[in-house]
Write an enzyme that holds these catalytic residues in place. Structure first.
Site, PDB file in Angstrom:
ATOM      1  N   GLU A  75       0.812  -1.009   0.038  1.00  0.00           N
ATOM      2  CA  GLU A  75      -0.075  -0.083  -0.115  1.00  0.00           C
ATOM      3  C   GLU A  75       0.975   1.204  -0.040  1.00  0.00           C
ATOM      4  O   GLU A  75       1.793   1.475   0.517  1.00  0.00           O
ATOM      5  CB  GLU A  75      -0.809  -0.059   1.226  1.00  0.00           C
ATOM      6  CG  GLU A  75      -1.363  -1.328   1.317  1.00  0.00           C
ATOM      7  CD  GLU A  75      -3.096  -1.020   1.712  1.00  0.00           C
ATOM      8  OE1 GLU A  75      -3.162   0.107   2.231  1.00  0.00           O
ATOM      9  OE2 GLU A  75      -3.605  -2.119   1.849  1.00  0.00           O
ATOM     10  N   ASN A 256       4.474   6.273  21.199  1.00  0.00           N
ATOM     11  CA  ASN A 256       3.117   5.895  21.652  1.00  0.00           C
ATOM     12  C   ASN A 256       2.568   5.668  23.001  1.00  0.00           C
ATOM     13  O   ASN A 256       1.654   5.407  23.353  1.00  0.00           O
ATOM     14  CB  ASN A 256       2.966   4.527  20.881  1.00  0.00           C
ATOM     15  CG  ASN A 256       2.981   4.830  19.233  1.00  0.00           C
ATOM     16  OD1 ASN A 256       2.688   5.880  18.771  1.00  0.00           O
ATOM     17  ND2 ASN A 256       3.395   3.816  18.638  1.00  0.00           N
ATOM     18  N   CYS A 375      -3.177   6.145   9.183  1.00  0.00           N
ATOM     19  CA  CYS A 375      -2.000   5.684  10.063  1.00  0.00           C
ATOM     20  C   CYS A 375      -2.632   4.286  10.696  1.00  0.00           C
ATOM     21  O   CYS A 375      -3.521   4.172  11.460  1.00  0.00           O
ATOM     22  CB  CYS A 375      -1.539   6.486  11.163  1.00  0.00           C
ATOM     23  SG  CYS A 375      -0.750   7.822  10.438  1.00  0.00           S
TER      24      CYS A 375
END
Ligand code: SF4
Length: 384
Positions: A75, A256, A375
């Site tokens: 992708e 994160n 994302c």
């Protein structure tokens, strides 16, 4: 070319033909004698760009492509007007450009040529269509592997596992294929590349850097318009620190979480290389003047989006001593992933708390959420 008994400079001519002149047939390389072209064709050699097998168009102008990589597809995402990911990173590709943009504000409805098009529409039958539109800058999100082995718990790509590494040509080829489709002119158009698609670039280090060298030296792009994001592969960061600034993209760390305990829960890789080990490796990268390291931070409702965690992130970033900024990404939902999107109020509180602590903080604009292009959503989802 050298392996085939030709002088090495024939390789340079070949690269020039493929990457600068956009030639897709060996027979059209006019700098070569006819006899050489004929011989290579007879031997079965081919050149060309990876084909775009399928196109998904978002109402916001984003396009998600399934790009052919042998029998597989990977992708690649085209985001006209970018997603704010480059803002405030201390380079010319950042926030300054926004001031000059005549376009609609980010997040507003997409370009009018897409206004009547249904989201999720597949246009695979028109893969080479050029649709140069009213964008003043754009960002391309590039894949480095088919699938990924890192297993971040919030990421749809992780569900595939690692299938294989992409070659350098397949990585750089995604960019030139999208350039051809969008009519991008190198040197005129402002296009940023982010190596944040499928895969962990630093687990395919040699091919990834070979692709960057192709894009810099043969296509003519600036490494300062490229950002590579890693989940924290320490040996990869250490190698990256040795790269010449002429070919070194900017660095983003997929953080994160505010601490090791939370990070290890959502990113098992943290058990191998914890935050301190990653930061230690990043400190070895010799940054350019005004360059900042980006910490990417995915907000998961109730897990990483609490105000106290924002303060903890601020302390963590300060402790690194690095010129840094934080990119916040509101988590994008995907099938089979057990997290919740953060509430808009929680996002805003997190952003203002972090910014209030003096940390340059940017909220990434989710692009192409309706076509699984945002994302963490890339998984060759053809169901749309
Ligand atoms: S977030 Fe990136 S590194 Fe983590 S599993 Fe997904 S593709 Fe791999």
């Amino acid at each position: 070319m050298a392996a085939g008994g030709e002088p090495a400079w024939r390789g340079k001519q070949l690269a020039e033909a493929i990457y600068r002149q956009n030639i897709t047939e060996l027979g059209e390389i006019s700098t070569w004698p006819k006899i050489l072209r004929g011989r290579l064709v007879a031997e079965g050699w081919q050149i060309g760009r990876p084909g775009i097998a399928q196109v998904f168009q978002s109402v916001d102008g984003t396009e998600r492509y399934l790009v052919q990589a042998g029998a597989e597809t990977v992708e690649t995402v085209w985001m006209p007007e970018g997603d704010e990911g480059e803002s405030g990173d201390g380079t010319e590709a950042g926030a300054e450009e926004l001031r000059h943009s005549p376009q609609q504000k980010l997040g507003a409805p997409g370009p009018s040529h897409l206004g009547t098009r249904e989201a999720n529409e597949s246009t695979a039958d028109r893969p080479e269509e050029k649709s140069k539109s009213h964008w003043s800058r754009a960002t391309i999100c590039v894949s480095s592997q088919v699938g990924c082995a890192v297993n971040c718990q919030f990421c749809l790509t992780a569900k595939l596992g690692l299938q294989r590494n992409l070659t350098a040509g397949e990585i750089a080829g995604q960019v030139v294929s999208v350039f051809a489709r969008q009519g991008v002119e190198v040197g005129r158009d402002r296009v940023n590349l982010v190596f944040m698609g499928m895969g962990e670039p630093f687990l395919n280090y040699d091919n990834f850097m070979a692709a960057v060298r192709l894009l810099v030296k043969e296509v003519g792009l600036s490494p300062q318009r490229m950002t590579v994001s890693t989940s924290g592969i320490v040996p990869g960061i250490e190698r990256f620190a040795q790269e010449s600034p002429d070919v070194r993209p900017k660095l983003a760390i997929s953080l994160n979480a505010p601490n090791d305990a939370v990070r290890a829960e959502i990113m098992p890789i943290n058990r191998k290389w914890n935050i301190e080990a990653v930061v230690d490796a990043v400190r070895r990268v010799k940054l350019r003047p005004r360059e900042r390291v980006t910490f990417e931070y995915v907000l998961l409702a109730g897990i990483t989006d609490q105000p106290a965690q924002a303060r903890e992130v601020a302390r963590l970033v300060r402790r690194t001593g690095l010129p840094a900024k934080v990119n916040l990404i509101a988590w994008n939902p995907g099938p089979g992933i057990p997290y919740q999107m953060p509430a808009p109020a929680a996002i805003e509180t997190f952003r203002t708390t972090l910014a209030g602590e003096g940390i340059p903080t940017y909220l990434r604009n989710p692009r192409g959420r309706d076509i699984y292009a945002a994302c963490g959503q890339l998984k060759r989802t053809v169901e749309g």
